[in-house]
Structures are given as C-alpha cells and as structure tokens.
Design a protein around this motif. Structure first.
Motif, PDB file in Angstrom:
ATOM      1  N   LEU A 129     -45.956 -18.951  28.824  1.00 56.72           N
ATOM      2  CA  LEU A 129     -45.194 -19.378  29.997  1.00 56.72           C
ATOM      3  C   LEU A 129     -43.717 -19.024  29.825  1.00 56.72           C
ATOM      4  CD1 LEU A 129     -46.788 -22.909  30.544  1.00 56.72           C
ATOM      5  CD2 LEU A 129     -47.326 -20.785  31.759  1.00 56.72           C
ATOM      6  N   ASP A 130     -43.171 -18.327  30.816  1.00 64.52           N
ATOM      7  CA  ASP A 130     -41.774 -17.858  30.730  1.00 64.52           C
ATOM      8  C   ASP A 130     -40.780 -18.996  30.569  1.00 64.52           C
ATOM      9  OD1 ASP A 130     -42.609 -15.286  30.924  1.00 64.52           O
ATOM     10  OD2 ASP A 130     -41.941 -14.965  32.982  1.00 64.52           O
ATOM     11  N   ASP A 131     -40.997 -20.109  31.286  1.00 68.65           N
ATOM     12  CA  ASP A 131     -40.008 -21.194  31.229  1.00 68.65           C
ATOM     13  C   ASP A 131     -39.948 -21.822  29.844  1.00 68.65           C
ATOM     14  OD1 ASP A 131     -42.567 -22.221  31.559  1.00 68.65           O
ATOM     15  OD2 ASP A 131     -41.925 -23.915  32.792  1.00 68.65           O
ATOM     16  N   LYS A 132     -41.100 -21.911  29.170  1.00 65.92           N
ATOM     17  CA  LYS A 132     -41.104 -22.461  27.812  1.00 65.92           C
ATOM     18  C   LYS A 132     -40.507 -21.466  26.814  1.00 65.92           C
ATOM     19  CE  LYS A 132     -44.938 -25.730  28.333  1.00 65.92           C
ATOM     20  NZ  LYS A 132     -46.260 -26.164  27.816  1.00 65.92           N
ATOM     21  N   ALA A 133     -40.807 -20.187  27.009  1.00 62.40           N
ATOM     22  CA  ALA A 133     -40.224 -19.159  26.136  1.00 62.40           C
ATOM     23  C   ALA A 133     -38.708 -19.141  26.285  1.00 62.40           C
ATOM     24  CB  ALA A 133     -40.806 -17.793  26.488  1.00 62.40           C
ATOM     25  N   LEU A 134     -38.237 -19.281  27.519  1.00 64.19           N
ATOM     26  CA  LEU A 134     -36.795 -19.289  27.792  1.00 64.19           C
ATOM     27  C   LEU A 134     -36.095 -20.397  27.019  1.00 64.19           C
ATOM     28  CD1 LEU A 134     -35.133 -18.717  31.230  1.00 64.19           C
ATOM     29  CD2 LEU A 134     -34.460 -20.692  29.883  1.00 64.19           C
ATOM     30  N   ILE A 135     -36.685 -21.582  27.022  1.00 65.49           N
ATOM     31  CA  ILE A 135     -36.084 -22.725  26.304  1.00 65.49           C
ATOM     32  C   ILE A 135     -36.028 -22.450  24.811  1.00 65.49           C
ATOM     33  CG2 ILE A 135     -36.422 -25.151  25.676  1.00 65.49           C
ATOM     34  CD1 ILE A 135     -37.610 -25.543  28.516  1.00 65.49           C
ATOM     35  N   LYS A 136     -37.109 -21.878  24.257  1.00 63.90           N
ATOM     36  CA  LYS A 136     -37.155 -21.576  22.817  1.00 63.90           C
ATOM     37  C   LYS A 136     -36.082 -20.556  22.445  1.00 63.90           C
ATOM     38  CE  LYS A 136     -40.926 -23.954  21.617  1.00 63.90           C
ATOM     39  NZ  LYS A 136     -40.931 -25.041  20.616  1.00 63.90           N
ATOM     40  N   TYR A 137     -35.948 -19.514  23.275  1.00 63.29           N
ATOM     41  CA  TYR A 137     -34.935 -18.500  22.996  1.00 63.29           C
ATOM     42  C   TYR A 137     -33.528 -19.101  23.068  1.00 63.29           C
ATOM     43  CZ  TYR A 137     -38.078 -14.429  23.008  1.00 63.29           C
ATOM     44  OH  TYR A 137     -39.041 -13.499  22.688  1.00 63.29           O
ATOM     45  N   GLU A 138     -33.291 -19.948  24.051  1.00 67.45           N
ATOM     46  CA  GLU A 138     -31.978 -20.588  24.168  1.00 67.45           C
ATOM     47  C   GLU A 138     -31.667 -21.438  22.931  1.00 67.45           C
ATOM     48  OE1 GLU A 138     -31.203 -21.117  28.969  1.00 67.45           O
ATOM     49  OE2 GLU A 138     -32.290 -22.690  27.902  1.00 67.45           O
ATOM     50  N   GLN A 139     -32.661 -22.179  22.460  1.00 62.39           N
ATOM     51  CA  GLN A 139     -32.456 -23.011  21.271  1.00 62.39           C
ATOM     52  C   GLN A 139     -32.153 -22.154  20.047  1.00 62.39           C
ATOM     53  OE1 GLN A 139     -36.176 -25.166  21.269  1.00 62.39           O
ATOM     54  NE2 GLN A 139     -35.339 -26.896  22.436  1.00 62.39           N
ATOM     55  N   ALA A 140     -32.888 -21.061  19.897  1.00 61.94           N
ATOM     56  CA  ALA A 140     -32.683 -20.176  18.746  1.00 61.94           C
ATOM     57  C   ALA A 140     -31.300 -19.540  18.783  1.00 61.94           C
ATOM     58  CB  ALA A 140     -33.760 -19.091  18.726  1.00 61.94           C
ATOM     59  N   ILE A 141     -30.938 -19.001  19.933  1.00 57.81           N
ATOM     60  CA  ILE A 141     -29.652 -18.312  20.067  1.00 57.81           C
ATOM     61  C   ILE A 141     -28.488 -19.284  19.884  1.00 57.81           C
ATOM     62  CG2 ILE A 141     -28.172 -17.146  21.771  1.00 57.81           C
ATOM     63  CD1 ILE A 141     -30.835 -15.768  22.733  1.00 57.81           C
ATOM     64  N   GLY A 142     -28.690 -20.542  20.273  1.00 59.71           N
ATOM     65  CA  GLY A 142     -27.661 -21.562  20.072  1.00 59.71           C
ATOM     66  C   GLY A 142     -27.362 -21.820  18.603  1.00 59.71           C
ATOM     67  N   LEU A 143     -28.337 -21.517  17.726  1.00 63.88           N
ATOM     68  CA  LEU A 143     -28.143 -21.721  16.286  1.00 63.88           C
ATOM     69  C   LEU A 143     -27.314 -20.605  15.656  1.00 63.88           C
ATOM     70  CD1 LEU A 143     -31.742 -22.864  15.213  1.00 63.88           C
ATOM     71  CD2 LEU A 143     -29.695 -24.290  15.316  1.00 63.88           C
ATOM     72  N   TYR A 144     -27.303 -19.441  16.279  1.00 66.02           N
ATOM     73  CA  TYR A 144     -26.632 -18.279  15.685  1.00 66.02           C
ATOM     74  C   TYR A 144     -25.131 -18.353  15.962  1.00 66.02           C
ATOM     75  CZ  TYR A 144     -26.008 -13.481  14.068  1.00 66.02           C
ATOM     76  OH  TYR A 144     -25.626 -12.357  13.356  1.00 66.02           O
ATOM     77  N   GLN A 145     -24.369 -18.698  14.925  1.00 71.64           N
ATOM     78  CA  GLN A 145     -22.929 -18.888  15.058  1.00 71.64           C
ATOM     79  C   GLN A 145     -22.110 -17.790  14.374  1.00 71.64           C
ATOM     80  OE1 GLN A 145     -21.570 -21.478  16.955  1.00 71.64           O
ATOM     81  NE2 GLN A 145     -23.726 -21.665  17.532  1.00 71.64           N
ATOM     82  N   GLY A 146     -22.773 -16.723  13.994  1.00 68.04           N
ATOM     83  CA  GLY A 146     -22.057 -15.629  13.336  1.00 68.04           C
ATOM     84  C   GLY A 146     -22.858 -15.049  12.197  1.00 68.04           C
ATOM     85  N   GLU A 147     -22.226 -14.231  11.391  1.00 65.03           N
ATOM     86  CA  GLU A 147     -22.898 -13.552  10.284  1.00 65.03           C
ATOM     87  C   GLU A 147     -23.523 -14.551   9.317  1.00 65.03           C
ATOM     88  OE1 GLU A 147     -19.917 -11.033   8.488  1.00 65.03           O
ATOM     89  OE2 GLU A 147     -20.783  -9.289   9.476  1.00 65.03           O
ATOM     90  N   PHE A 148     -24.592 -14.131   8.673  1.00 60.03           N
ATOM     91  CA  PHE A 148     -25.258 -14.941   7.658  1.00 60.03           C
ATOM     92  C   PHE A 148     -24.408 -14.938   6.390  1.00 60.03           C
ATOM     93  CE2 PHE A 148     -28.297 -15.195   4.077  1.00 60.03           C
ATOM     94  CZ  PHE A 148     -28.946 -16.392   4.372  1.00 60.03           C
ATOM     95  N   LEU A 149     -23.911 -16.116   6.018  1.00 59.13           N
ATOM     96  CA  LEU A 149     -23.121 -16.317   4.795  1.00 59.13           C
ATOM     97  C   LEU A 149     -22.070 -15.220   4.574  1.00 59.13           C
ATOM     98  CD1 LEU A 149     -26.127 -17.321   2.526  1.00 59.13           C
ATOM     99  CD2 LEU A 149     -24.419 -18.863   3.478  1.00 59.13           C
TER     100      LEU A 149
END
Length: 408
Positions: A129-149
């Motif tokens: 389901l696109d709406d559930k995938a959209l939420i998962k992608y938003e949550q994942a991208i929200g975690l990415y705050q820059g380069e890894f270490l």
C-alpha cells in the motif's frame, strides 16, 4: 553491577556520534579521544559477535598510526572505555572479555539510528500500500541527519558504511519523491529534494524533481533558477554538458511559462526589455553557452572580429592545497568585481569553474582582448596587492563556426 532492566542505549550516528541512556549523554566531546570513539562505535556496530584483538586493532588503528605493543595498547584503551561508560552512562558490564577477544554485552541493549533507518526502508519497499510505504519512507528519511560518523571517516569501515547509507538515503528520497508526485504533494516534494540536495548536489534526478515540484506549484521563476543552478553544478561536478532528462523537464517548464499568447509585439517587448542595461552581461554558464552559439553563427555572415577569453587563476606551486584554494577563492571574488566594473555593454561573462571566468568580447580582436585581460589583472592587483600570490593565465581564441570552442 547495576541492572538496567529493559532500558536501552540510543545511539545516533548520522551527522555525528551520540549515545543516550535515560538522562545521560555520551558523545565525542566527553569521550575526549578519537581512539575511544572508534573503539566504542566499532564494538556497538559488531555487538552480535566476539571480536578478536587482531580484528579490533586493524579496525581502529590506521595504517600510518604505528604502535609498539598493539595488544597492550588495546587492553589499556578498553579499560579507559569501560571507565568512561561507567562514568557517563552508569555502572554496568558493557564489554565482556573472552580469551583473545572482546564483545559488547547484549544485556546492555542498543538501538542505532542507522539500523532503524535501513529497517524502515526495507519495510517501505515491501509495503503493498502506497500510503503505508510513504509513512515508512518519511520516518526513515527523518533519521538521516548527515554523513555517517563524519569525525571517523578516516577509518575504512566508516567510509564504506557512509557510502552505503548515503546511497540508501538517495534511493529512499527518490522512492518517496515518486509517491509525492503520484499524490500531487508538490510542497512536500520540493522540501524533500531541496534537503536531499544539501547531501548530494550532483544528482540530476533530484534537480528534476525540484524543478517539476516548483513548476507544478506555479513557482516558475524559482523553477527556472533551479534549472540554471542544476546545469552549472552538474557541469562543474561531473563534467556533463548534456543533461537529457533535465532538458526534457526544462522544455515543459518553458512551455508552461509561456502558455498564454501575446496580444501584440509591444506586449512581448515590454516583458523582455531590460531596464537601464549597463556594463557586461553576467550570466550562468548554460546561458553563456547559448549566447556563444548565436555569436558563432553570426560570424559566418559578418567580418567583425569576436573573441572568447578564458581567465584562469592558479595558486603557487609552493602553496599547500588549502592555502592555494583560499587565495584563489579571494582572487575570484575580486576578479568578478573587476569584470563587472570594467567590461562594456555587449560583452558577456560567466563563471566557468571555481578558478575560471569565461568572457565573450564582440567587436574585438586578439590584440585588444589581450589588452583587456591585462587591464583586469592590473586592476585586481591594484585592489589588493595580496592577490599577487596567485598567477593568472589568459587564453584567447577567435569565435567562429569552424572553431566552435564551446560544447554543444
């Protein structure tokens, strides 16, 4: 030993290292040692396995960091890490010592942003389901705050993981962008890709999303600006002169910006006329290139000379890379001012690279162009004598269709 029950340590790795347990925080500042940071992160990343002393030593000491007694040095470093963890997160047996190996104590639970990030993306990919995938992608991208270490990027294993996570992030952004397009959420699309471009500014597809989002929001001027920026950056970073996908979006943008017919020529003239034109026409390189193509065509039926000049600013061979880059940057800023102040109406100029300007000089022969170039150099030195620490090269060619110097 203090029993921490079911509580876990939350570890952040994107944009910098931080470990949080209840109200206690451990970061690179209170670790106070790059070696302690390397050791702690490596132990946590590989917490599901016992690590031999040789494995740890090769991971946390770089090739050019020689040590006389590596086993003893690791033992001492492990002791310091345990003391630091006890002091900052509370007493516990965080690291278990086995014969010839060490392992993170899995009774001390850890949740890492990078692992959660990867998990959410995998879940999004599996969603029907696109709406559930959209939420998962938003949550994942929200975690990415820059380069890894970023502070540990000298370590080969950090470099490898950083490349992997950045690639994963960009692919997730593109997947979410497609879902935003599908649901016509163009404000969110614009915000998403604009942020992503701060992490990877040479991805053509991201610029396509940005231009399209702004076009659909009827922000035509902003969309055109995005296109111009994209062309300059992609050409500079990747050396790519032709961007087929981006040009396709641009054609649609131009059609959209001029969807209404003009009533007469006066209406057209009123829109395109430039108020009080003075001095050189300074533009982005993609526009400069199109002007050059026009001028090259004009030379086919005109005997009037026209010159293309490339101005290159270079540091001295004795300078370090950092000093040379600093001096070139300062000289480029001053040279731009000299060009704007000195050249005539009808001349065209553009920044070609971080160390070069390109000029188009109509009604000008090679001798006069050389005089113009040397006047610019003299003016540069007169403004700031410190600019004599850079060297300036002038490359002058005649404009003609037979001598087409600009890539098509």
């Amino acid at each position: 030993m203090v029993d921490k029950g079911f509580d876990v340590i939350t570890v952040s790795t994107f944009g910098g290292f931080q470990a949080v347990f209840n109200d206690s925080v451990l970061n690179e500042k209170n670790l106070r040692s790059i070696m302690l940071s390397r050791l702690m992160v490596y132990m946590i990343i590989h917490r599901d396995q016992a690590l031999s002393t040789d494995t740890i030593i090769s991971a946390i000491w770089l090739e050019d960091e020689s040590i006389d007694n590596p086993v003893g040095a690791l033992k001492n470093l492990m002791y310091r890490l345990r003391k630091t963890l006890d002091k900052n997160l509370g007493e516990n047996q965080y690291i278990i010592t086995n014969r010839g190996s060490y392992q993170w104590n899995n009774d001390c639970g850890v949740v890492m942003d990078s692992e959660k990030f990867e998990q959410l993306i995998n879940e999004a990919k599996s969603e029907s389901l696109d709406d559930k995938a959209l939420i998962k992608y938003e949550q994942a991208i929200g975690l990415y705050q820059g380069e890894f270490l970023p502070s540990l990027k000298d370590c080969y294993w950090v470099q490898s993981l950083n490349t992997y996570y950045q690639s994963l992030y960009i692919s997730a952004v593109k997947a979410l962008a497609d879902l935003y397009k599908k649901t016509c959420q163009y404000e969110l699309l614009d915000r998403l890709v604009t942020n992503a471009l701060s992490f990877d500014n040479a991805d053509e597809q991201l610029y396509c999303y940005q231009v399209e989002a702004r076009m659909r929001l009827n922000k035509i001027a902003l969309a055109l600006e995005s296109y111009d920026n994209a062309k300059v950056i992609i050409e500079r970073e990747l050396g790519v002169r032709k961007t087929t996908v981006l040009n396709k979006i641009y054609e649609e943008l131009l059609a959209m910006s001029k969807s209404a017919s003009a009533n007469d020529i006066e209406e057209v003239h009123e829109e395109i006329a430039e108020e009080n034109p003075e001095g050189v026409f300074f533009c982005s390189y993609p526009i400069f290139r199109e002007i050059y193509h026009l001028e090259a065509r004009k030379t086919a039926r005109s005997e009037e000379d026209e010159i293309l000049m490339l101005i290159t600013i270079e540091g001295k061979k004795t300078d370090t890379k950092e000093i040379a880059e600093f001096r070139i940057k300062k000289a480029m800023a001053t040279m731009e001012s000299c060009i704007r102040d000195s050249l005539r109406v009808g001349d065209v100029a553009s920044k070609y690279s971080d160390s070069q300007f390109i000029l188009l000089l109509p009604s000008c022969n090679a001798d006069y162009a050389s005089l113009v170039g040397n006047r610019l150099i003299s003016k540069l030195y007169a403004i700031n004598d410190k600019h004599r620490n850079v060297s300036i090269k002038l490359d002058i060619r005649e404009v003609s269709l037979e001598n087409d110097l600009i890539d098509n």
